[in-house]
Motif scaffolding. Sequence first.
Motif, mmCIF file in Angstrom:
data_model
loop_
_atom_site.group_PDB
_atom_site.id
_atom_site.type_symbol
_atom_site.label_atom_id
_atom_site.label_comp_id
_atom_site.label_asym_id
_atom_site.label_seq_id
_atom_site.Cartn_x
_atom_site.Cartn_y
_atom_site.Cartn_z
ATOM 1 N N SER A 171 0.870 -1.175 -0.564
ATOM 2 C CA SER A 171 -0.214 0.292 0.246
ATOM 3 C C SER A 171 0.955 1.243 -0.111
ATOM 4 N N ASN A 172 2.230 1.443 0.843
ATOM 5 C CA ASN A 172 3.081 2.415 0.816
ATOM 6 C C ASN A 172 3.084 2.831 -0.096
ATOM 7 N N ARG A 173 3.658 1.352 -1.618
ATOM 8 C CA ARG A 173 4.268 1.572 -2.815
ATOM 9 C C ARG A 173 3.058 2.539 -3.845
ATOM 10 N N GLU A 174 2.037 1.587 -3.541
ATOM 11 C CA GLU A 174 0.769 2.194 -4.107
ATOM 12 C C GLU A 174 0.859 3.973 -4.341
ATOM 13 N N ASN A 175 1.101 4.084 -3.171
ATOM 14 C CA ASN A 175 0.794 5.407 -3.055
ATOM 15 C C ASN A 175 1.632 6.536 -3.686
ATOM 16 N N GLN A 176 2.758 5.777 -3.944
ATOM 17 C CA GLN A 176 4.179 6.725 -4.675
ATOM 18 C C GLN A 176 3.839 6.283 -5.967
ATOM 19 N N VAL A 177 3.912 5.196 -7.018
ATOM 20 C CA VAL A 177 4.024 4.756 -7.540
ATOM 21 C C VAL A 177 2.617 4.047 -8.203
ATOM 22 N N ALA A 178 1.971 4.369 -9.503
ATOM 23 C CA ALA A 178 0.561 3.539 -10.024
ATOM 24 C C ALA A 178 0.246 3.265 -10.803
ATOM 25 N N GLY A 179 1.854 3.059 -11.358
ATOM 26 C CA GLY A 179 2.265 1.611 -12.688
ATOM 27 C C GLY A 179 2.715 0.410 -11.358
ATOM 28 N N GLY A 180 3.277 -0.629 -11.911
ATOM 29 C CA GLY A 180 4.076 -1.713 -11.852
ATOM 30 C C GLY A 180 2.936 -2.273 -11.604
ATOM 31 N N SER A 181 2.032 -2.708 -12.618
ATOM 32 C CA SER A 181 0.458 -3.500 -12.285
ATOM 33 C C SER A 181 1.404 -5.107 -12.682
ATOM 34 N N CYS A 182 2.652 -5.330 -13.000
ATOM 35 C CA CYS A 182 2.496 -6.855 -13.117
ATOM 36 C C CYS A 182 3.325 -7.682 -11.634
ATOM 37 N N GLU A 183 3.684 -6.224 -10.736
ATOM 38 C CA GLU A 183 4.778 -6.633 -9.553
ATOM 39 C C GLU A 183 3.505 -7.130 -8.904
ATOM 40 N N LEU A 184 2.565 -5.787 -8.520
ATOM 41 C CA LEU A 184 1.209 -5.979 -7.618
ATOM 42 C C LEU A 184 0.880 -7.100 -8.187
ATOM 43 N N ALA A 185 0.118 -6.892 -9.172
ATOM 44 C CA ALA A 185 0.062 -8.986 -9.611
ATOM 45 C C ALA A 185 0.583 -9.483 -8.924
ATOM 46 N N ALA A 186 1.497 -9.865 -8.731
ATOM 47 C CA ALA A 186 2.660 -11.015 -8.183
ATOM 48 C C ALA A 186 2.398 -11.140 -6.916
ATOM 49 N N LYS A 187 1.818 -9.793 -6.145
ATOM 50 C CA LYS A 187 2.445 -9.877 -4.927
ATOM 51 C C LYS A 187 1.104 -10.149 -4.442
ATOM 52 N N GLN A 188 0.038 -10.048 -5.320
ATOM 53 C CA GLN A 188 -1.254 -10.266 -4.722
ATOM 54 C C GLN A 188 -1.722 -11.841 -4.836
ATOM 55 N N GLN A 189 -0.911 -12.596 -5.945
ATOM 56 C CA GLN A 189 -0.972 -13.694 -6.032
ATOM 57 C C GLN A 189 -0.651 -14.489 -4.753
ATOM 58 N N LEU A 190 0.976 -13.987 -4.117
ATOM 59 C CA LEU A 190 1.834 -14.349 -3.365
ATOM 60 C C LEU A 190 0.844 -14.446 -1.692
ATOM 61 N N ILE A 191 -0.376 -12.747 -1.385
ATOM 62 C CA ILE A 191 -1.127 -12.654 -0.559
ATOM 63 C C ILE A 191 -2.544 -13.474 -0.573
ATOM 64 N N THR A 192 -2.847 -13.751 -1.722
ATOM 65 C CA THR A 192 -3.607 -14.778 -1.867
ATOM 66 C C THR A 192 -3.447 -16.338 -1.656
ATOM 67 N N ALA A 193 -2.182 -16.455 -1.910
ATOM 68 C CA ALA A 193 -1.449 -18.233 -1.678
ATOM 69 C C ALA A 193 -1.366 -18.396 0.134
ATOM 70 N N ASP A 194 -1.115 -17.294 0.510
ATOM 71 C CA ASP A 194 -0.492 -16.755 1.691
ATOM 72 C C ASP A 194 -1.726 -17.228 3.053
ATOM 73 N N LEU A 195 -2.761 -16.417 2.658
ATOM 74 C CA LEU A 195 -3.886 -16.700 3.045
ATOM 75 C C LEU A 195 -4.533 -18.046 3.137
ATOM 76 N N THR A 196 -4.525 -18.031 1.959
ATOM 77 C CA THR A 196 -5.220 -19.737 1.701
ATOM 78 C C THR A 196 -4.580 -20.557 2.373
ATOM 79 N N SER A 197 -3.407 -20.809 2.548
ATOM 80 C CA SER A 197 -2.857 -21.420 3.450
ATOM 81 C C SER A 197 -3.145 -21.173 4.938
ATOM 82 N N ILE A 198 -3.163 -20.052 5.451
ATOM 83 C CA ILE A 198 -3.245 -19.798 7.143
ATOM 84 C C ILE A 198 -5.238 -20.144 7.125
#
Lengths: 511, 723
Positions: free
Chosen positions: A117-144
């Motif tokens: 969220s911090n990074r988002e505030n600074q840069v709006a782009g980098g959607s690819c990276e964001l998507a990857a991060k999101q994947q990660l979080i999803t997976a993490d939450l899933t495992s939780i």
Amino acid sequence: MEMEGGMSSLETAMKASSSMASGTARNADPDQQTIRSNSVEQFYFPRPGQSLPGIPSFFGPPSSSLYLPNDNEAKVGNQFEPNPSQNTDWDPQAIVSNLTFLEQKIKQVKDIVQAMSNRENQVAGGSCELAAKQQLITADLTSIIIQLITTAGSLLPSMKNPLLSSNPAVRQLSNTLGSPMGFGVNTDQRPSIDSKTDGPDTGKASGYEELINSLNTTQDERDELIKCPNPCGGEGSEPTPMEDHDVKESDDGDHEGENLPPGSYVVLQLEKEEILAPHTHFCLICGKGFKRDANLRMHMRGHGDEYKTAAALAKPTKDSGSEHAPVTRYSCPFVGCKRNKEHKKFQPLKTILCVKNHYKRSHCDKSYTCSRCNTKKFSVIADLKTHEKHCGRDKWLCSCGTNFSRKDKLFGHVALFQGHTPALPMDDVKVSEASEQPQGSEPMACFPCSSSDGISNLDMKMADDARGYYSPLSFDPCFGALDDFTRPGFDISEDPFSFLPSGSCSYGQQN
Amino acid sequence: MSREGQKLDGAGGGAGIGVLSLDLLGQVLDRLREPRDRKACRLVSRAFERAEAAHRRALRVLRREPLPRLLRAFQALERLDLSACASLDDASLAAAVAGAGGGLAGLRRVCLARASGVGWRGLEALVAACPRLEAVDLSHCIGAGDREAAALAAATGLRELRFDKCLAVTDMGLAKVAVGCPRLEKLSVKWCREISDIGIDLLAKKCPELRSLDISYLQVGNESLRSISTLEKLEELAMVGCSCIDDEGLELLSKGSNSLQHHWQHNFLMLTFDLFETLIPSKKLLLFQSVDVSRCDHVSYQGLASLIDGRNFLKKLHAADCLHVSWSPQHYLLCTLISSFFCTYNAKCPIFYVTNKMEIGQRFLSKLATLKETLTVLKLDGLEVSDSLLQAIGEGCNNLVEIGLSKCSGVTDEGISSLVARCSDLRAIDLTCCNLITNNALDSIADNCKMLARLRLESCSLINEKGLKHIATCCPNLKEIDLTDCGVNDAALEHLAKCTELRILKLGLCSSISDKGIAFISSNCGKLVELDLYRCNSITDDGLAALANGCKKIKLLNLCYCNKITDSGLGHLGSLEELTNLELRCLVRITCIGISSIAIGCKSLIELDLKRCYSVDDAGLGVLARNAFNLRQLTISYCQVTGLGLCHLLSSLRCLQDIKMVHLSWVSIEGFEMALRAACGRLKKLKMLTGLKTVLSPELLQMLQACGCRIRWVNKPLVYKED
């Protein structure tokens, strides 16, 4: 639809578990959504459930420190799975260790999200990276969540407490996990998927996969989202309005009773072509159209093995975050229609199905004609079918010739129009006429009231009675005064003597 | 009156009357009350006949045959009563109406009650011939249904319509009427069980002029009341036995009335409620003047209370047979509310019925006192009362005119004396079955109630001639006294003979009464109309001779089980020309001779009971058949008649509508068959042995039913009497 049934219990189990996880999952949801909205363009995005457990993500290097789904799962699985006897026991130590692990993990996820969220505030782009991060979080939450469920599942056998079992969430859990093996049941329900899934964890706990699938299905919803053009853009970081349109609606579009205040919902307007299009789900590869998403998914299997995984085939479920999204309502594209958003007294339509039915009923030709009566026409085929069920059974008739299938409808009609009156069924008259006809035509053989001459016609068979009481003499005086009844201007077709018994002549037979 | 006619004749001769204008003669005729006097005038002078033809407004026809002639003769008729017209059917009605020409143009009211032979064809003809028809009574025509209703719906000017017990009338028929007769003001669809909410709703929409509506015993629910509440002019609504209506409906009714308050305030005069559990207290200012909550199975005091609450000017409260009301705190509530109601609005409440199965508590007593001068009629039938209650009533309600204590337990001499002590206006006292009271009570009544006109003392066996002497001397206005089963004797009758105004005297089961007593009565009570001598078996022919000599006005006479009576006694009765109802049950000595003197003498005889008169045979029936032309009801069960007599009887008596013929063991099946075929069109009620049901030809039974006859089958074995 069978699948749906199988999945729903899992979904609820998930919800239950997420609520048990003291809202962690829920807190994570909006963020999840935010990220997801960026991946709108991706139709068949590889799902985390299918890519993550074994295959390393190609979107970016996962932080290995926190992303160890395999290990975690293995740990959990090892802890509980192979030993059914342990399942049934209450092991506080194991639970404590599990919980500490969960705690750590939740913290990690939280950190990532915050960083994002911090990074988002600074840069709006980098959607690819964001998507990857999101994947990660999803997976993490899933495992939780899985961890939580397994932890909770271990408690199940000991939960004979009626108080607990009366809790629907717990009951759902026990439905899902309550079998002695913990996870045996649901896999049986979907053997096809089970056999097709290959991965390190297949052998360990097929139940996990179920859960993951069900979690991942949330992502399928994005696919749905694509199919309805989103006026809000969905490009930005703000949450995208979402609604699961695949869920069956009661087919009528009449939801006027809900009375949402204007502004409390988002208005979507589909184009006419879209509304009238026979297919709403299109294959991106060959372009074939389908009416149902499920059919499309089945079709997709032909395009490659990646579409054959359980996750790809799973039904998209209702997004858990949809409750946060603003309510969506639809506008009819026909300008001037009350259902059009430009109308002063705009009344929105609730679902896409409502839009379709409304548009067809109100703004399209009625092309379906009832084959029975050849008069009633319909633009929605379901309406025709409903009509055909009742066609020809109208028995309530108005004096104006209108038929009604129900008495109250007829009475409503009569109440509305001056001078209209219910028509009595004509067969009634015929019956009564028929019953009176023989009376009229009956010969006046026997005595009463016909005339004094009638006495001579009396059936004298009666006289053979032992007492011989039948003396015509005794009748004379009484018949002398009989009917002086004349028929002045008698213009009624019936015989005035219709009161005479019909079987007057049948005395002899009685003896 | 016939004397008057003679006087006129004597003064100016027949021509003299002819000088007077028809108008004047019509005025004269209008003032004649008795039909037979009018008849006398008609017979005496042609002028009167012409006057009557031109002036007669109402006509009641007893036989079918003269109907066309009568309708032709009386051209100015406004009211036509065909309810007693025997064997009236579609064809005869249509013919008569068609034959009358324009004579029926002025006809406004037609009564066809119980004319079950009339169907839609007859009604259509009638409606077509009577353009000004305003009221039709079709009640108890059990066969009448939608088609009949549709026929009546053609009478657009109809204002009143009764469909009571027209069992086949459904929503469709009602809708026909509702659409066809928009000016309907009074409608009764009592017992038309097929009518539902939908029909009532349409009625309410189409007939805004309705002032009176009776939906008793319908299966309608609260929705009907919602529709009814939109009727702005409704004054009277009866809904007895509407078991599907509950509080909610009543609330709807009052809500509707709320919005229409101004229209309702002065219109809502009477509301008959049955079965309402708790009426939500409503503060509407409705002007109920009369509330009848009789036969309310579940009525509670809250219901009554809330009903009373807010409704001023209540004139009547009738709560008879409220089965589920018991002594409870709610009772207090009722009393409070009643009293507060009376106190608040100071309304005139002349009548208060609280009947049957309600216990009266002390609270009630204290509250009754607050009713004070307003209450005039109080009926406490079947209640448990005490001396103190009666005293309280007496002290509280000084203006009581009528008190009913029938079947109340706990009524004593003291109670009565304290009651009557201050109620000097009492005119009617009902003490039926108050078997504790003695002469003392009668004394106090006699001392205090000089205006007494009606006294009922049935089964008060402790009273005797002394008490009655006091009553007879002090209450010269006594018109009705019931001494059934009081064991009074001739001496009592001697005293009662002082009451020259006596109209009704009931002496049933007083077996010590002899000819002497009857002689006292007959010598003085010339105005006697009804005399009940049931089982007064000391009475002989001499008594009847005295009676026939003195009481010429007798209309109803009960001589059942007075088995000393013979033919000669009946011979005396033959002089009672006005006799209409005669019960001769079990007079074993009477034969055809006695019957013949009655049949010939009592021309007005309408009802005759000859049950168990074993000596009555075919000859007796033959005389009846030849003479008793007005006979409408006849009981000949157990009589020694044969099929021949029965055939003769049933084929001749044109007015006979109701015959009970159980245990006619001499009548063969063929006899029954023929007799019934002979009377088929005119019988309305029939009572027979069940055994005949299977042996009589089915088409006969069908025919009877088609003509509107109801058969009551008696399930007893057929007794063959060997004689």
